[in-house]
Design a protein around this motif. Structure first.
Motif, PDB file in Angstrom:
ATOM      1  N   LEU A 134       0.826  -1.208   0.000  1.00 17.78           N
ATOM      2  CA  LEU A 134       0.000   0.000   0.000  1.00 17.78           C
ATOM      3  C   LEU A 134       0.860   1.259   0.000  1.00 17.78           C
ATOM      4  O   LEU A 134       0.432   2.312   0.473  1.00 17.78           O
ATOM      5  CB  LEU A 134      -0.925   0.002   1.224  1.00 17.78           C
ATOM      6  N   LEU A 135       2.059   1.133  -0.549  1.00 18.05           N
ATOM      7  CA  LEU A 135       2.961   2.279  -0.634  1.00 18.05           C
ATOM      8  C   LEU A 135       3.235   2.651  -2.090  1.00 18.05           C
ATOM      9  O   LEU A 135       3.198   1.799  -2.976  1.00 18.05           O
ATOM     10  CB  LEU A 135       4.294   1.971   0.056  1.00 18.05           C
ATOM     11  N   ASP A 136       3.548   3.926  -2.287  1.00 12.28           N
ATOM     12  CA  ASP A 136       3.920   4.441  -3.601  1.00 12.28           C
ATOM     13  C   ASP A 136       5.354   4.958  -3.527  1.00 12.28           C
ATOM     14  O   ASP A 136       5.703   5.716  -2.612  1.00 12.28           O
ATOM     15  CB  ASP A 136       2.970   5.571  -4.018  1.00 12.28           C
ATOM     16  N   ASP A 184       5.097   8.488  -1.325  1.00 11.32           N
ATOM     17  CA  ASP A 184       5.324   8.175   0.084  1.00 11.32           C
ATOM     18  C   ASP A 184       6.780   8.320   0.510  1.00 11.32           C
ATOM     19  O   ASP A 184       7.136   7.918   1.616  1.00 11.32           O
ATOM     20  CB  ASP A 184       4.835   6.755   0.380  1.00 11.32           C
ATOM     21  N   LEU A 243      -0.274   3.232  -7.391  1.00 11.35           N
ATOM     22  CA  LEU A 243      -0.848   3.000  -6.071  1.00 11.35           C
ATOM     23  C   LEU A 243      -2.349   2.738  -6.133  1.00 11.35           C
ATOM     24  O   LEU A 243      -2.864   1.868  -5.417  1.00 11.35           O
ATOM     25  CB  LEU A 243      -0.571   4.201  -5.164  1.00 11.35           C
ATOM     26  N   LYS A 269      -2.896  -0.822  -6.996  1.00 13.24           N
ATOM     27  CA  LYS A 269      -2.553  -1.705  -5.890  1.00 13.24           C
ATOM     28  C   LYS A 269      -3.660  -1.718  -4.832  1.00 13.24           C
ATOM     29  O   LYS A 269      -4.031  -2.778  -4.314  1.00 13.24           O
ATOM     30  CB  LYS A 269      -1.227  -1.260  -5.263  1.00 13.24           C
ATOM     31  N   ARG A 270      -4.175  -0.543  -4.508  1.00 12.71           N
ATOM     32  CA  ARG A 270      -5.245  -0.464  -3.505  1.00 12.71           C
ATOM     33  C   ARG A 270      -6.494  -1.197  -3.966  1.00 12.71           C
ATOM     34  O   ARG A 270      -7.118  -1.935  -3.183  1.00 12.71           O
ATOM     35  CB  ARG A 270      -5.578   1.000  -3.228  1.00 12.71           C
TER      36      ARG A 270
END
Length: 247
Positions: free
Chosen positions: A192-194, A198, A214, A217-218
């Motif tokens: 859950l990171l970019d 981030d 992101l 991914k979410r």
């Protein structure tokens, strides 16, 4: 379930207490996430296990009873020390032959190349795929293995979806949900990171999925968790342990 590195537990006390009050379980993922974990000497392992448990228990406001090793790297000696440190369960065993590929990836990342070959691969790759009492010096410590499919033992954890075609990953997930095996589904914070937004350490670029947008991914994680929760009741390891529903 939040397996947490304890180094910054005090600084993140408000986050951990909020998670606990929301019904999540805090468990240990070691003190500093050293790798390879199982090659540490006994004193270093005791420090990683006991200190992380103490710090996380104090920060979360509830006793920590579970442990998962960095890179799932445990052997009989480590598990005995996990039990000695007061934990009631471990969630480190990854019972799949694909673990061999994971160890090769660890070899690539590690600065201690020779120690990689001391990591247990074959023993855990073919370990039981259901929860079980470990015994063998680890007392009543219960093992909750990482989820795999019932026959071929193919991994069913989120980061693996970035290694294989999505249709294969979803087929594995359906095979698991169609069985009577419990679903211990693992994903990482990195899922859950970019990389850009981030301000992630550039070395994380090698982590699977870090180059995916992101938003995608979410959405993928949301859909996957929705599929699981539609088929299974969600609980924590602690609740399963206390309710004895893992048998």
């Amino acid at each position: 379930m939040l397996f947490t590195i304890a180094r910054d537990a005090e600084a993140q006390r408000h986050v951990l207490r909020h998670a606990t009050s929301a019904g999540h379980e805090i468990a240990s993922h070691s003190l500093t996430h050293p790798q390879p974990f199982s090659t540490l000497d006994d004193d270093a392992l005791r420090e990683q296990l006991a200190t992380s448990r103490q710090r996380l228990s104090e920060a979360a406001g509830r006793e920590v009873v579970g442990f998962r090793a960095p890179a799932w790297d445990v052997n009989d000696r480590v598990l005995r020390l996990v039990c000695e440190a007061g934990y009631r369960y471990d969630a480190s065993v990854f019972p799949t032959p694909v673990l061999i590929a994971s160890r090769l990836a660890a070899y690539r990342r590690s600065t201690r190349k020779r120690s990689i070959f001391a990591m247990d691969v074959v023993g855990h790759a073919f370990a039981p795929i259901r929860p079980h009492v470990l015994g063998n010096g680890a007392g009543d410590l219960v093992e909750f293995p990482i989820a795999v499919t019932p026959r071929l033992r193919l991994p069913v954890y989120h980061t693996f979806a970035y290694f294989v075609p999505q249709r294969l990953f979803l087929r594995n997930l359906r095979a698991l949900l169609g069985s009577d095996l419990p679903v211990f589904y693992e994903f990482h914070a990195a899922d859950l990171l970019d990389m850009g937004e981030d301000d992630v350490d550039p070395r994380m670029d090698r982590h699977p999925g870090m180059r995916e947008p992101l938003a995608r991914k979410r959405e993928f994680l949301r859909e996957t968790l929705s599929t699981i929760t539609a088929a299974r009741r969600v609980t924590t390891y602690r609740a399963a342990l206390e309710g004895k529903t893992w048998h």
